[in-house]
Design a protein around this motif. Sequence first.
Motif: not given
Length: 276
Positions: A175-193, A213-222
């Motif tokens: 799942l790291l090929n597409c779904g996980v990398s796309t979603g986590v990257g959206a929060a971490w890299k694109t939106a830079q939460v 998961e990406g937002a959680r790793l970036c320590r979003a509050t809600r």
Amino acid sequence: MASTKQYFSAAGKPIRCKAAVARKVGEPLVIEEVIVAPPIAHEVRLKIICTSLCYTDVIVWRMKEFPGCFPRILGHEAFGGVESVGEDVDELKEGDSVVRIFLPDCKSKKSNLCSKFPFQASPLLHRDDTSRFTNVEGETLHHFLYISSFSEYTVVDVVNVTKLDPEIPPNRACLLNCGVSTGVGAAWKTAQVEPGLTVVIFSLGSIGLAVAEGARLCRATRIIGVDINCNKFEIGKQFGITEFVNSKSCGDKPVSQLLCRKHLPAAERVGVKQLF
């Protein structure tokens, strides 16, 4: 756990194996014997251990026009091992555990699109624009997204392969090929939460959950999930979802109004990051 070392090497020789071939638009895939050519320069041949289905596969399977083309071997989320390597491949060796990526890594901070190896919609997708797949009658079979993982073996350009720890379970690693990398990257890299922000995610499919998961790793509050399936809330909690909104229960009010006025304190509205 499957091991990437539990198979033979046929370095330099074709391999006959089974693959799920899409022959016509929207028709069931056909399990066929195919011939997988040995890798040439800058390529590796892989033994597919675990692969998953992405909706992108389904979309292309239904396409009547280009980039839809047939016959074709679909699949692009997979984990496997290096069976053999072509010339000028120093990064990988036989037995390495890998995942496939259809967008080569780019070190630029401005974009993840690699200019040296740009993404193309070509049906063959190799540097020399030829296929490594044929059926036993010699018919050419098209590749898909540089990967074609619905085959026991496949040939991939080395820029589309990432070495991975073999201890990671294959059914997770694929799942790291597409779904996980796309979603986590959206929060971490694109939106830079940033820490303390409120994140709203529309639709909690595999990518939406990866965004959480990406937002959680970036320590979003809600982390607020919006979906029409209430069961997704329980699943989403495992990925960091803190609140849930069923968009079917909003009545005549738009979801955005419900989020801003009912669920989000005024002081936090400026911190909302809308991703998907």
